[in-house]
Design an enzyme around this catalytic site. Structure first.
Site, PDB file in Angstrom:
ATOM      1  N   LYS A 140       0.886  -1.177   0.000  1.00 14.39           N
ATOM      2  CA  LYS A 140       0.000   0.000   0.000  1.00 14.39           C
ATOM      3  C   LYS A 140       0.911   1.209   0.000  1.00 14.39           C
ATOM      4  O   LYS A 140       1.646   1.451   0.948  1.00 14.39           O
ATOM      5  CB  LYS A 140      -0.884  -0.021   1.258  1.00 14.39           C
ATOM      6  CG  LYS A 140      -2.214   0.684   1.121  1.00 14.39           C
ATOM      7  CD  LYS A 140      -2.116   2.188   0.942  1.00 14.39           C
ATOM      8  CE  LYS A 140      -1.955   2.913   2.253  1.00 14.39           C
ATOM      9  NZ  LYS A 140      -1.679   4.354   2.040  1.00 14.39           N
TER      10      LYS A 140
ATOM     11  N   GLU B 146       9.021   0.152  11.435  1.00 12.83           N
ATOM     12  CA  GLU B 146      10.125   1.116  11.394  1.00 12.83           C
ATOM     13  C   GLU B 146       9.483   2.478  11.549  1.00 12.83           C
ATOM     14  O   GLU B 146       8.763   2.942  10.658  1.00 12.83           O
ATOM     15  CB  GLU B 146      10.879   0.968  10.064  1.00 12.83           C
ATOM     16  CG  GLU B 146      12.326   1.399  10.161  1.00 12.83           C
ATOM     17  CD  GLU B 146      12.529   2.848   9.766  1.00 12.83           C
ATOM     18  OE1 GLU B 146      12.447   3.710  10.687  1.00 12.83           O
ATOM     19  OE2 GLU B 146      12.753   3.120   8.585  1.00 12.83           O
TER      20      GLU B 146
ATOM     21  N   CYS C 198      13.373   9.806   9.012  1.00 13.99           N
ATOM     22  CA  CYS C 198      13.226   9.324  10.391  1.00 13.99           C
ATOM     23  C   CYS C 198      14.584   9.236  11.066  1.00 13.99           C
ATOM     24  O   CYS C 198      14.681   9.245  12.280  1.00 13.99           O
ATOM     25  CB  CYS C 198      12.508   7.978  10.407  1.00 13.99           C
ATOM     26  SG  CYS C 198      13.108   6.841   9.181  1.00 13.99           S
TER      27      CYS C 198
ATOM     28  N   GLU D   4       9.768  14.615  17.066  1.00 19.79           N
ATOM     29  CA  GLU D   4      10.183  14.434  15.675  1.00 19.79           C
ATOM     30  C   GLU D   4       9.469  15.473  14.812  1.00 19.79           C
ATOM     31  O   GLU D   4       8.243  15.573  14.822  1.00 19.79           O
ATOM     32  CB  GLU D   4       9.833  13.029  15.185  1.00 19.79           C
ATOM     33  CG  GLU D   4      10.350  12.811  13.774  1.00 19.79           C
ATOM     34  CD  GLU D   4      10.077  11.408  13.243  1.00 19.79           C
ATOM     35  OE1 GLU D   4       8.953  10.921  13.410  1.00 19.79           O
ATOM     36  OE2 GLU D   4      10.998  10.835  12.638  1.00 19.79           O
TER      37      GLU D   4
HETATM   38  P1  ADP Z   1       2.840  10.252   7.690  1.00 19.17           P
HETATM   39  O1  ADP Z   1       2.442  11.061   8.861  1.00 19.17           O
HETATM   40  O2  ADP Z   1       4.239  10.367   7.309  1.00 19.17           O
HETATM   41  O3  ADP Z   1       1.908  10.323   6.516  1.00 19.17           O
HETATM   42  P2  ADP Z   1       1.759   7.731   8.441  1.00 19.17           P
HETATM   43  O4  ADP Z   1       2.340   6.824   9.446  1.00 19.17           O
HETATM   44  O5  ADP Z   1       0.409   8.273   8.718  1.00 19.17           O
HETATM   45  O6  ADP Z   1       2.846   8.799   8.227  1.00 19.17           O
HETATM   46  O7  ADP Z   1       1.711   7.031   7.026  1.00 19.17           O
HETATM   47  C1  ADP Z   1       2.570   5.991   6.613  1.00 19.17           C
HETATM   48  C2  ADP Z   1       1.766   4.987   5.823  1.00 19.17           C
HETATM   49  O8  ADP Z   1       0.768   4.426   6.678  1.00 19.17           O
HETATM   50  C3  ADP Z   1       0.999   5.586   4.638  1.00 19.17           C
HETATM   51  O9  ADP Z   1       1.035   4.670   3.568  1.00 19.17           O
HETATM   52  C4  ADP Z   1      -0.401   5.727   5.185  1.00 19.17           C
HETATM   53  O10 ADP Z   1      -1.402   5.721   4.204  1.00 19.17           O
HETATM   54  C5  ADP Z   1      -0.494   4.488   6.062  1.00 19.17           C
HETATM   55  N1  ADP Z   1      -1.546   4.556   7.092  1.00 19.17           N
HETATM   56  C6  ADP Z   1      -2.036   5.652   7.715  1.00 19.17           C
HETATM   57  N2  ADP Z   1      -3.000   5.319   8.595  1.00 19.17           N
HETATM   58  C7  ADP Z   1      -3.145   3.967   8.530  1.00 19.17           C
HETATM   59  C8  ADP Z   1      -3.978   3.005   9.193  1.00 19.17           C
HETATM   60  N3  ADP Z   1      -4.876   3.372  10.101  1.00 19.17           N
HETATM   61  N4  ADP Z   1      -3.816   1.706   8.881  1.00 19.17           N
HETATM   62  C9  ADP Z   1      -2.897   1.308   7.972  1.00 19.17           C
HETATM   63  N5  ADP Z   1      -2.091   2.164   7.308  1.00 19.17           N
HETATM   64  C10 ADP Z   1      -2.198   3.474   7.565  1.00 19.17           C
END
Ligand code: ADP
Length: 497
Positions: A189, A263, A298, A399
């Site tokens: 994804k 990570e 990160c 961060e």
């Molecule tokens: P950022 O703040 O850098 O966007 P996230 O941790 O929210 O970081 O996003 C990293 C990845 O996790 C993206 O691909 C995002 O779509 C996905 N993501 C965000 N929320 C969820 C969730 N509830 N379940 C699974 N994947 C998620």
């Protein structure tokens, strides 16, 4: 419209051609809902294409394809799987310039300093893991002389991989290359801000891999990533992203009792002793802080502890180096620093800069905003170096994921070490000194997963990478990461009596 897999020189045309697709079972498909969302060039604010907006129905389809493919893929001899993955690396190496341009277009990362470099490390990661097929060895166990007892490494099944936008090619490669070599199949994804270049990588690899081994979905986190983690046929999750989302993913994985590699974030310290080679340390701070990537890393060395005897000289040298960097069009070869990824991220980073000022810190603003009117809507932000900042001010503790470094003055090594370890994070750390005893002591006592002395290298194939504390669970990029995270050990006993 779909696009040829021959290297393309125009990233705009490529973004258009890739628009509106997932890649499932070897073919481009639209989202089941028919929905798409815009992909925006952060340097201009212009929409460059659309991504398919995936949901549970798309996840179902992709996981079914991956599960069907896995039944065959796991029977391909391990070395042959490795050869195919290495062949993907060789093919991707022919696309370095193309992938670099496309990732620069969708993320705003400068082509010369960041995007092309990332594309070439991507290819290298596949070549590295491709050579490890024969390392999927088991053991013989001295259990009972009349029983032949062995262990074998088996793939876990379908891996769900969720990736972020900051270094999507590299972070994806660190997951899918070992997963595939170990006999798993994968559904990735992508991040909503950077869906197109990873889709292109998937398309190129699908020319070499059997259909269904590597599937790519785009979509939003809860709507597409959520169902992927929750899917009953997903046997393992590998996630890179924020701590908050990492917790959500870990909880969902725990509900299903499947393993999750995480990570997550960091606030990595760098300690510069009075005897350090100052110019080298300054270069280390520049690369460590990832100023060329607007600090969107990160691993960013965002807490820099400098001995009082060299503090002022160090600050001045860092200021001069960052000040001389050119902000501008990410696709321009002369540009050192591109943009922030999104308006939300820009606001967040500005909030931290404001908070630092309010806390009474000295803010040194570096470089200059680009003057080109075509970039007037671009998400550019001048890097900031904070000095005289309180350890508990938000920019010093949290961060930021932006071009903001905090430089602290210290007089005593123990004080610096304690401050460096006083963080919820533990991803990376560096120590800069000519004294071997201090270096050795620091490497043993710094609470981080990746510790370096007198250098600040980024992730390298074959070096385990991953954090302790809130920075995550599990390691990536190495042979051990493949064995521990993408296989399970089966014990087999032959009773010969
Ligand atoms: P950022 O703040 O850098 O966007 P996230 O941790 O929210 O970081 O996003 C990293 C990845 O996790 C993206 O691909 C995002 O779509 C996905 N993501 C965000 N929320 C969820 C969730 N509830 N379940 C699974 N994947 C998620």
């Amino acid at each position: 419209m779909t696009v040829s897999t021959a290297p393309q020189s125009d990233p705009h045309a490529l973004a258009q051609a890739l628009s509106g697709h997932h890649l499932i079972d070897g073919a481009f498909v639209a989202a089941a809902s028919g929905r798409t969302f815009d992909v925006v060039n952060p340097a201009t604010g212009v929409v460059i294409g659309q991504a398919a907006e995936g949901d549970a129905a798309d996840v179902d389809r992709a996981v079914a394809a991956a599960a069907a493919a896995q039944a065959e893929w796991k029977t391909v001899p391990a070395r042959q799987r490795g050869k195919l993955v290495a062949a993907c690396g060789a093919r991707l190496a022919e696309h370095v310039d193309e992938l670099g341009r496309l990732i620069a277009l969708e993320t705003g990362k400068a082509l010369r300093t960041e995007s092309r470099v990332e594309a070439s490390v991507l290819a290298d990661m596949f070549v590295f893991f491709g050579g490890l097929g024969s390392e999927l060895k088991g053991e013989t166990v001295p259990f009972n002389p009349s029983m032949m007892t062995v262990t074998v490494r088996e793939p876990v099944g379908v891996v769900g991989a969720i990736i972020p936008w900051n270094v999507p090619l590299l972070l994806m490669a660190m997951k899918i290359a070992p997963a595939l070599v170990a006999g798993n199949t994968v559904v990735v994804k992508s991040a909503e801000e950077a869906p197109l270049t990873v889709l292109r990588v998937c398309q190129i690899m699908n020319e070499i891999l059997p259909a269904g081994c590597f599937n790519m979905l785009s979509g939003f986190g809860p709507e597409c990533g959520g169902p992927l983690v929750a899917h009953p046929k997903v046997a393992k999750v590998s996630f890179t992203g924020s701590v908050e989302t990492g917790r959500i993913v870990a909880r969902a994985a725990a509900d299903r009792l499947i393993p999750a590699t995480l990570e997550l974030g960091g606030k990595s310290p760098m300690i510069v002793m009075g005897d350090a080679d100052l110019d080298r340390a300054v270069e280390g701070a520049i690369t460590g802080m990832r100023f060329t990537r607007q600090g969107q890393s990160c691993t960013a060395s965002s807490r820099i502890y400098v001995h009082e005897s060299v503090h002022d000289a160090f600050v001045e040298k860092v200021r001069a180096r960052v000040d001389a960097m050119k902000m501008g069009d990410p696709l321009d070869e002369e540009t050192d620093i591109g943009t922030i990824i999104s308006p939300q991220q820009l606001e967040k980073v500005k909030g931290y800069i404001e908070a630092g000022r309010k806390a009474g810190a000295t803010a040194i603003t570096c470089s200059r905003m680009p003057k080109d009117p075509a970039l007037s809507k671009g998400l550019f932000l001048q890097p900031v170096v904070f000095t005289d900042i309180a350890a508990d001010a938000p920019p010093a503790k949290e961060e930021i994921f932006g071009p903001v470094a905090c430089i602290f003055r210290f007089s005593d090594y123990e004080e610096a070490l304690a401050a460096a370890n006083d963080s919820e994070y533990g991803l990376a750390a560096t120590i800069w000194t000519k004294d071997l005893r201090t270096a050795m002591d620091a490497t043993q006592r710094l609470e981080a997963g990746f510790v370096q002395v007198n250098q600040n290298l980024v992730v390298q194939p074959n070096l385990s990478y991953g954090g302790v504390k809130s920075s995550g669970l599990g390691k990536e990029a190495s042979l051990e990461s493949m064995l521990e995270h993408f296989t399970h050990k089966k014990t087999i006993i032959f009773n010969m009596t």
